[in-house]
Write a protein that holds these residues in place. Sequence first.
Motif, PDB file in Angstrom:
ATOM      1  N   MET A   1       0.747  -1.349   0.144  1.00 16.18           N
ATOM      2  CA  MET A   1       0.085  -0.071   0.028  1.00 16.18           C
ATOM      3  C   MET A   1       0.709   1.212   0.082  1.00 16.18           C
ATOM      4  SD  MET A   1      -2.957   0.741   2.693  1.00 16.18           S
ATOM      5  CE  MET A   1      -2.283  -0.645   3.239  1.00 16.18           C
ATOM      6  N   SER A   2       1.545   1.496  -1.057  1.00 16.62           N
ATOM      7  CA  SER A   2       2.500   2.659  -1.223  1.00 16.62           C
ATOM      8  C   SER A   2       1.971   3.808  -2.129  1.00 16.62           C
ATOM      9  CB  SER A   2       3.758   2.028  -1.865  1.00 16.62           C
ATOM     10  OG  SER A   2       3.609   1.534  -2.941  1.00 16.62           O
ATOM     11  N   THR A   3       0.618   3.965  -2.400  1.00 16.73           N
ATOM     12  CA  THR A   3      -0.061   4.604  -2.936  1.00 16.73           C
ATOM     13  C   THR A   3       0.170   5.939  -2.408  1.00 16.73           C
ATOM     14  OG1 THR A   3      -2.187   4.514  -2.128  1.00 16.73           O
ATOM     15  CG2 THR A   3      -1.716   3.300  -4.161  1.00 16.73           C
ATOM     16  N   PHE A  47     -15.196  13.432  21.838  1.00 17.61           N
ATOM     17  CA  PHE A  47     -14.951  14.789  22.303  1.00 17.61           C
ATOM     18  C   PHE A  47     -15.373  15.768  21.123  1.00 17.61           C
ATOM     19  CE2 PHE A  47     -11.115  11.907  22.999  1.00 17.61           C
ATOM     20  CZ  PHE A  47     -11.782  11.695  24.321  1.00 17.61           C
ATOM     21  N   PRO A  48     -16.784  15.990  21.222  1.00 20.55           N
ATOM     22  CA  PRO A  48     -17.541  16.848  20.210  1.00 20.55           C
ATOM     23  C   PRO A  48     -16.818  18.184  19.864  1.00 20.55           C
ATOM     24  CG  PRO A  48     -19.140  15.754  21.558  1.00 20.55           C
ATOM     25  CD  PRO A  48     -17.681  15.849  22.354  1.00 20.55           C
ATOM     26  N   LYS A  49     -16.195  18.798  20.767  1.00 21.10           N
ATOM     27  CA  LYS A  49     -15.612  20.132  20.792  1.00 21.10           C
ATOM     28  C   LYS A  49     -14.227  20.180  19.917  1.00 21.10           C
ATOM     29  CE  LYS A  49     -18.013  22.062  24.489  1.00 21.10           C
ATOM     30  NZ  LYS A  49     -18.958  23.072  23.660  1.00 21.10           N
ATOM     31  N   MET A  50     -13.588  18.997  19.609  1.00 19.55           N
ATOM     32  CA  MET A  50     -12.391  18.808  18.922  1.00 19.55           C
ATOM     33  C   MET A  50     -12.577  19.222  17.384  1.00 19.55           C
ATOM     34  SD  MET A  50     -10.042  15.791  20.477  1.00 19.55           S
ATOM     35  CE  MET A  50      -9.653  15.853  22.361  1.00 19.55           C
ATOM     36  N   PRO A  51     -11.682  19.715  16.819  1.00 18.38           N
ATOM     37  CA  PRO A  51     -11.625  20.083  15.369  1.00 18.38           C
ATOM     38  C   PRO A  51     -11.933  18.819  14.558  1.00 18.38           C
ATOM     39  CG  PRO A  51      -9.508  20.619  16.125  1.00 18.38           C
ATOM     40  CD  PRO A  51     -10.135  20.178  17.598  1.00 18.38           C
ATOM     41  N   PRO A  52     -11.931  18.986  13.279  1.00 14.82           N
ATOM     42  CA  PRO A  52     -12.162  17.784  12.463  1.00 14.82           C
ATOM     43  C   PRO A  52     -10.919  16.981  12.357  1.00 14.82           C
ATOM     44  CG  PRO A  52     -13.139  19.770  11.550  1.00 14.82           C
ATOM     45  CD  PRO A  52     -12.459  20.086  12.593  1.00 14.82           C
ATOM     46  N   MET A  53     -10.896  15.862  12.327  1.00 13.46           N
ATOM     47  CA  MET A  53     -10.049  14.602  12.137  1.00 13.46           C
ATOM     48  C   MET A  53      -9.800  14.096  10.784  1.00 13.46           C
ATOM     49  SD  MET A  53     -10.023  10.690  13.881  1.00 13.46           S
ATOM     50  CE  MET A  53     -11.214  10.268  12.496  1.00 13.46           C
ATOM     51  N   VAL A  54      -8.651  14.181  10.310  1.00 12.01           N
ATOM     52  CA  VAL A  54      -8.361  13.688   8.791  1.00 12.01           C
ATOM     53  C   VAL A  54      -7.121  12.967   8.576  1.00 12.01           C
ATOM     54  CG1 VAL A  54      -7.917  14.675   6.554  1.00 12.01           C
ATOM     55  CG2 VAL A  54      -9.452  16.021   8.388  1.00 12.01           C
ATOM     56  N   GLY A  55      -7.256  11.724   8.326  1.00 10.22           N
ATOM     57  CA  GLY A  55      -6.155  10.922   8.090  1.00 10.22           C
ATOM     58  C   GLY A  55      -6.404   9.686   7.382  1.00 10.22           C
ATOM     59  N   TYR A  56      -5.548   8.965   7.179  1.00  7.80           N
ATOM     60  CA  TYR A  56      -5.558   7.619   6.386  1.00  7.80           C
ATOM     61  C   TYR A  56      -5.577   6.279   7.330  1.00  7.80           C
ATOM     62  CZ  TYR A  56      -4.205  10.220   2.402  1.00  7.80           C
ATOM     63  OH  TYR A  56      -4.232  11.247   1.376  1.00  7.80           O
ATOM     64  N   ALA A  57      -6.753   5.508   6.773  1.00  5.40           N
ATOM     65  CA  ALA A  57      -7.095   4.475   7.945  1.00  5.40           C
ATOM     66  C   ALA A  57      -5.950   3.340   7.943  1.00  5.40           C
ATOM     67  CB  ALA A  57      -8.284   3.768   7.326  1.00  5.40           C
ATOM     68  N   ALA A  83       3.282  -0.282  10.817  1.00  8.30           N
ATOM     69  CA  ALA A  83       2.446  -0.346   9.402  1.00  8.30           C
ATOM     70  C   ALA A  83       2.111   1.236   9.200  1.00  8.30           C
ATOM     71  CB  ALA A  83       1.187  -1.299   9.596  1.00  8.30           C
ATOM     72  N   PHE A  84       2.239   1.988  10.024  1.00  8.15           N
ATOM     73  CA  PHE A  84       1.998   3.550   9.710  1.00  8.15           C
ATOM     74  C   PHE A  84       2.649   3.831   8.398  1.00  8.15           C
ATOM     75  CE2 PHE A  84       0.789   5.070  14.226  1.00  8.15           C
ATOM     76  CZ  PHE A  84      -0.406   4.668  14.180  1.00  8.15           C
ATOM     77  N   GLU A  85       3.806   3.283   8.213  1.00 10.84           N
ATOM     78  CA  GLU A  85       4.815   3.690   7.128  1.00 10.84           C
ATOM     79  C   GLU A  85       4.067   3.430   5.900  1.00 10.84           C
ATOM     80  OE1 GLU A  85       8.873   2.510   7.482  1.00 10.84           O
ATOM     81  OE2 GLU A  85       9.185   4.024   9.473  1.00 10.84           O
ATOM     82  N   SER A  86       3.445   2.406   5.952  1.00  9.48           N
ATOM     83  CA  SER A  86       2.768   1.830   4.556  1.00  9.48           C
ATOM     84  C   SER A  86       1.729   2.726   4.103  1.00  9.48           C
ATOM     85  CB  SER A  86       2.253   0.447   4.808  1.00  9.48           C
ATOM     86  OG  SER A  86       1.183   0.357   5.567  1.00  9.48           O
ATOM     87  N   LEU A  87       1.136   3.757   5.006  1.00 14.40           N
ATOM     88  CA  LEU A  87      -0.091   4.534   4.476  1.00 14.40           C
ATOM     89  C   LEU A  87       0.455   5.752   3.845  1.00 14.40           C
ATOM     90  CD1 LEU A  87      -1.905   4.601   7.836  1.00 14.40           C
ATOM     91  CD2 LEU A  87      -2.507   3.093   5.886  1.00 14.40           C
ATOM     92  N   PRO A  88      -0.702   6.149   2.720  1.00 19.01           N
ATOM     93  CA  PRO A  88      -0.279   7.517   2.096  1.00 19.01           C
ATOM     94  C   PRO A  88       0.063   8.782   2.818  1.00 19.01           C
ATOM     95  CG  PRO A  88      -2.375   6.135   1.204  1.00 19.01           C
ATOM     96  CD  PRO A  88      -1.851   5.700   2.856  1.00 19.01           C
ATOM     97  N   GLY A  89      -0.280   8.744   4.008  1.00 26.11           N
ATOM     98  CA  GLY A  89      -0.132   9.903   4.794  1.00 26.11           C
ATOM     99  C   GLY A  89      -0.440   9.684   6.341  1.00 26.11           C
ATOM    100  N   ALA A  90      -0.773  10.531   7.159  1.00 28.86           N
ATOM    101  CA  ALA A  90      -0.909  10.637   8.503  1.00 28.86           C
ATOM    102  C   ALA A  90      -2.125   9.712   8.840  1.00 28.86           C
ATOM    103  CB  ALA A  90      -1.270  12.046   9.036  1.00 28.86           C
ATOM    104  N   PRO A  91      -1.921   8.787   9.748  1.00 31.98           N
ATOM    105  CA  PRO A  91      -2.964   7.488  10.044  1.00 31.98           C
ATOM    106  C   PRO A  91      -4.005   7.972  10.927  1.00 31.98           C
ATOM    107  CG  PRO A  91      -0.450   7.193  10.816  1.00 31.98           C
ATOM    108  CD  PRO A  91      -0.468   8.576  10.587  1.00 31.98           C
ATOM    109  N   GLY A 173      -5.777   2.278   4.070  1.00 32.43           N
ATOM    110  CA  GLY A 173      -5.376   3.650   3.249  1.00 32.43           C
ATOM    111  C   GLY A 173      -6.594   4.526   2.865  1.00 32.43           C
ATOM    112  N   ASP A 174      -7.863   4.170   3.304  1.00 30.72           N
ATOM    113  CA  ASP A 174      -8.905   4.850   3.114  1.00 30.72           C
ATOM    114  C   ASP A 174      -8.756   6.164   3.804  1.00 30.72           C
ATOM    115  OD1 ASP A 174     -10.177   3.308   1.254  1.00 30.72           O
ATOM    116  OD2 ASP A 174     -11.900   2.588   3.040  1.00 30.72           O
ATOM    117  N   LEU A 175      -9.182   7.371   3.035  1.00 29.76           N
ATOM    118  CA  LEU A 175      -9.207   8.556   3.598  1.00 29.76           C
ATOM    119  C   LEU A 175     -10.432   8.991   4.377  1.00 29.76           C
ATOM    120  CD1 LEU A 175      -7.743  11.337   4.022  1.00 29.76           C
ATOM    121  CD2 LEU A 175      -8.618  12.099   1.782  1.00 29.76           C
ATOM    122  N   LEU A 176     -10.082   9.381   5.857  1.00 32.68           N
ATOM    123  CA  LEU A 176     -11.302   9.531   6.456  1.00 32.68           C
ATOM    124  C   LEU A 176     -11.303  11.120   6.929  1.00 32.68           C
ATOM    125  CD1 LEU A 176     -10.951   6.582   8.849  1.00 32.68           C
ATOM    126  CD2 LEU A 176     -12.313   6.621   6.730  1.00 32.68           C
TER     127      LEU A 176
END
Length: 243
Positions: A1-3, A47-57, A83-91, A173-176
């Motif tokens: 998974m190196s996309t 934690f509903p007051k936290m800002p949006p979370m964005v990253g790769y699954a 396995a974090f290193e196999s992701l396209p970006g921040a996990p 690697g899905d973007l969430l």
Amino acid sequence: MSTEGLSNAALEELAKYDTPTVCNVIELWNIRPRNTGYMNDSIKACFPKMPPMVGYALTSTFRSMAPPRSGDVYSGLDAQVAAFESLPGAPVVVYQDIDEPTASATFGEVMCSTYKAYGAKGIVTSGAGRDLDQVEALDFPAFTNGTNCAHGYCHTLQVNVPVTVGGIPIYPGDLLHGDLNGVTTIPTEIASEVADACKDLMKAEDIVLDYLKSGNLTPEGLGEARKELAAEIGKLGRRLRGE
């Protein structure tokens, strides 16, 4: 998974927008049915007051009803951070709890501290969480199906496998994107365009919102504002689809 994934700057740009706006924008491409791609209301923000979370699954399966057949209950952490290193970006760590019913908490302070130290942006589980005060203090977004005070025989079974969480399949690697409103996937093929489209959509929505603040309201005026909004959204959708 190196996309190749989005740059950190692009992920940060996506995090400026709430998840409903992201969902509204995804709809404009017509690349998936409007009732798919987002988790159902079984998954809620701790934690509903936290800002949006964005990253790769970074996906994993989990059990806690019985001890693992071999190894320590926390041994899966090593495999996950490796396995974090196999992701396209921040996990974003995503767990499917396969016990029925949930026996105990998927995560607590130690696990979330570990994930954050290795660069993860949050955690989502179909099971439960605990140590919520401590995890909140870490400024680490968490989404669960509930809470549980004990960890039982918690252990990770598999890493980087397809899972089902919140009623939808999540692949490695899905973007969430997630906030207090819920969690959605962002299709890879449009991911780089979503943030700019969010900006354009919000500008279009201001047509109605500004009218409502004008103080000179009539049914006819609202109708005209809504018609103008629809025209702008239609124009945006055609541009995004290349029509």
